[in-house]
Scaffold this motif. Structure first.
Motif, PDB file in Angstrom:
ATOM      1  N   GLU A  39     -68.557  68.189  94.487  1.00 28.17           N
ATOM      2  CA  GLU A  39     -69.454  67.928  95.528  1.00 28.17           C
ATOM      3  C   GLU A  39     -69.531  67.794  96.727  1.00 28.17           C
ATOM      4  OE1 GLU A  39     -71.732  64.912  94.731  1.00 28.17           O
ATOM      5  OE2 GLU A  39     -70.578  64.299  92.255  1.00 28.17           O
ATOM      6  N   ALA A  82     -73.160  68.006  95.612  1.00 31.36           N
ATOM      7  CA  ALA A  82     -74.062  68.508  94.271  1.00 31.36           C
ATOM      8  C   ALA A  82     -75.958  68.868  95.269  1.00 31.36           C
ATOM      9  CB  ALA A  82     -74.604  68.221  93.297  1.00 31.36           C
ATOM     10  N   SER A  90     -79.577  66.972  96.543  1.00 35.79           N
ATOM     11  CA  SER A  90     -80.243  66.785  95.460  1.00 35.79           C
ATOM     12  C   SER A  90     -81.363  67.309  94.636  1.00 35.79           C
ATOM     13  CB  SER A  90     -81.079  66.010  97.034  1.00 35.79           C
ATOM     14  OG  SER A  90     -82.027  67.228  98.225  1.00 35.79           O
ATOM     15  N   ALA A  91     -82.494  66.014  94.013  1.00 31.98           N
ATOM     16  CA  ALA A  91     -83.686  66.275  93.212  1.00 31.98           C
ATOM     17  C   ALA A  91     -84.276  67.151  94.659  1.00 31.98           C
ATOM     18  CB  ALA A  91     -84.160  65.222  93.101  1.00 31.98           C
ATOM     19  N   VAL A 126     -81.037  70.541  83.757  1.00 32.85           N
ATOM     20  CA  VAL A 126     -80.116  70.093  84.136  1.00 32.85           C
ATOM     21  C   VAL A 126     -79.643  68.982  83.525  1.00 32.85           C
ATOM     22  CG1 VAL A 126     -80.656  68.795  86.426  1.00 32.85           C
ATOM     23  CG2 VAL A 126     -82.022  70.587  85.956  1.00 32.85           C
ATOM     24  N   ASP A 166     -77.250  66.233  84.609  1.00 31.98           N
ATOM     25  CA  ASP A 166     -76.688  65.611  86.598  1.00 31.98           C
ATOM     26  C   ASP A 166     -74.720  65.115  86.119  1.00 31.98           C
ATOM     27  OD1 ASP A 166     -76.571  63.506  84.685  1.00 31.98           O
ATOM     28  OD2 ASP A 166     -78.573  62.896  85.802  1.00 31.98           O
ATOM     29  N   THR A 167     -74.265  64.652  87.375  1.00 34.62           N
ATOM     30  CA  THR A 167     -72.534  64.104  87.087  1.00 34.62           C
ATOM     31  C   THR A 167     -72.457  62.754  85.518  1.00 34.62           C
ATOM     32  OG1 THR A 167     -72.921  64.542  89.777  1.00 34.62           O
ATOM     33  CG2 THR A 167     -71.322  63.141  88.471  1.00 34.62           C
ATOM     34  N   ARG A 194     -72.097  64.828  82.065  1.00 38.71           N
ATOM     35  CA  ARG A 194     -71.192  66.276  82.094  1.00 38.71           C
ATOM     36  C   ARG A 194     -70.448  65.365  80.472  1.00 38.71           C
ATOM     37  NH1 ARG A 194     -68.025  66.561  87.977  1.00 38.71           N
ATOM     38  NH2 ARG A 194     -68.191  64.363  86.693  1.00 38.71           N
ATOM     39  N   LEU A 245     -72.669  69.288  88.853  1.00 39.81           N
ATOM     40  CA  LEU A 245     -74.406  69.688  88.521  1.00 39.81           C
ATOM     41  C   LEU A 245     -74.036  70.769  87.562  1.00 39.81           C
ATOM     42  CD1 LEU A 245     -76.922  68.706  88.656  1.00 39.81           C
ATOM     43  CD2 LEU A 245     -77.640  70.172  90.045  1.00 39.81           C
TER      44      LEU A 245
END
Length: 192
Positions: free
Chosen positions: A24, A26, A28-29, A55, A57-58, A61, A95
């Motif tokens: 971290e 990652a 941002s949007a 995508v 995201d965290t 995963r 990410l």
């Protein structure tokens, strides 16, 4: 474009390297969307836009790790160590982004051009993230051949998963890339 702008662009290009240890934060949007906008400006014959991004995201995963296990099993893998290893792959970065080529039939655009377009899109994506201070690792491996994974992503069997891009912040610095001797790779035409 000013000379300063060109210098900054060349600096980003020369500094970009694959980084295997990512943490971290990652993007941002907004930062990620900026990278996708850059990606989708890649050369694209007849503007077919064959490139697709997915995508992870965290929070997704672990579920994606399970999908990777299913993909390897689909390919015939039964070794529990290999299955457990691939299950942990998504935790190498905060990410992940899957890049794929969704092939379209066109009389003037062969499939290989669509593959190249996706490759150029991925490079633009990587460079945009680099310019924003993030690091990446573009990986492939057996799982990208899985028909099950393609179907799981809504792709067709003939489509190409071009790789999984791990995105985050470099956990440690690495040595600068060695200077490349251009004359080893560039020849003036006509050749003698």
């Amino acid at each position: 474009m000013t000379e300063l702008d060109a210098s900054q662009i060349h600096h980003v290009i020369h500094q970009r390297q694959s980084i295997g240890q990512l943490t971290e934060p990652a993007p941002s949007a907004q930062q990620l969307n900026q990278a996708f906008q850059a990606a989708l400006t890649a050369p694209d014959h007849h503007r077919l836009k064959p490139t697709r991004f997915f995508v992870i995201d965290t929070e997704q995963r672990a579920a994606f790790g399970e999908a990777l296990v299913q993909a390897l099993e689909d390919l015939g893998e039964t070794d529990p160590n290999q299955l457990d290893r691939v299950k942990q792959h998504p935790f190498r970065a905060p990410l992940l982004v899957i890049a794929a080529t969704h092939y379209q039939d066109h009389p003037k655009v062969p499939l290989f051009e669509q593959t190249l377009s996706t490759g150029a899109a991925i490079q633009n994506f990587l460079l945009s993230l680099q310019a924003q201070g993030f690091s990446t690792m573009w990986r492939t491996g057996a799982v990208i051949e899985s028909t099950w994974l393609k179907q799981h992503l809504g792709l067709e069997a003939r489509d190409l998963i071009s790789g999984i891009i791990y995105v985050g912040t470099a956990a440690k610095s690495i040595s600068p890339r060695a200077e490349v001797k251009i004359e080893d790779y560039v020849t003036q035409w006509p050749t003698r």
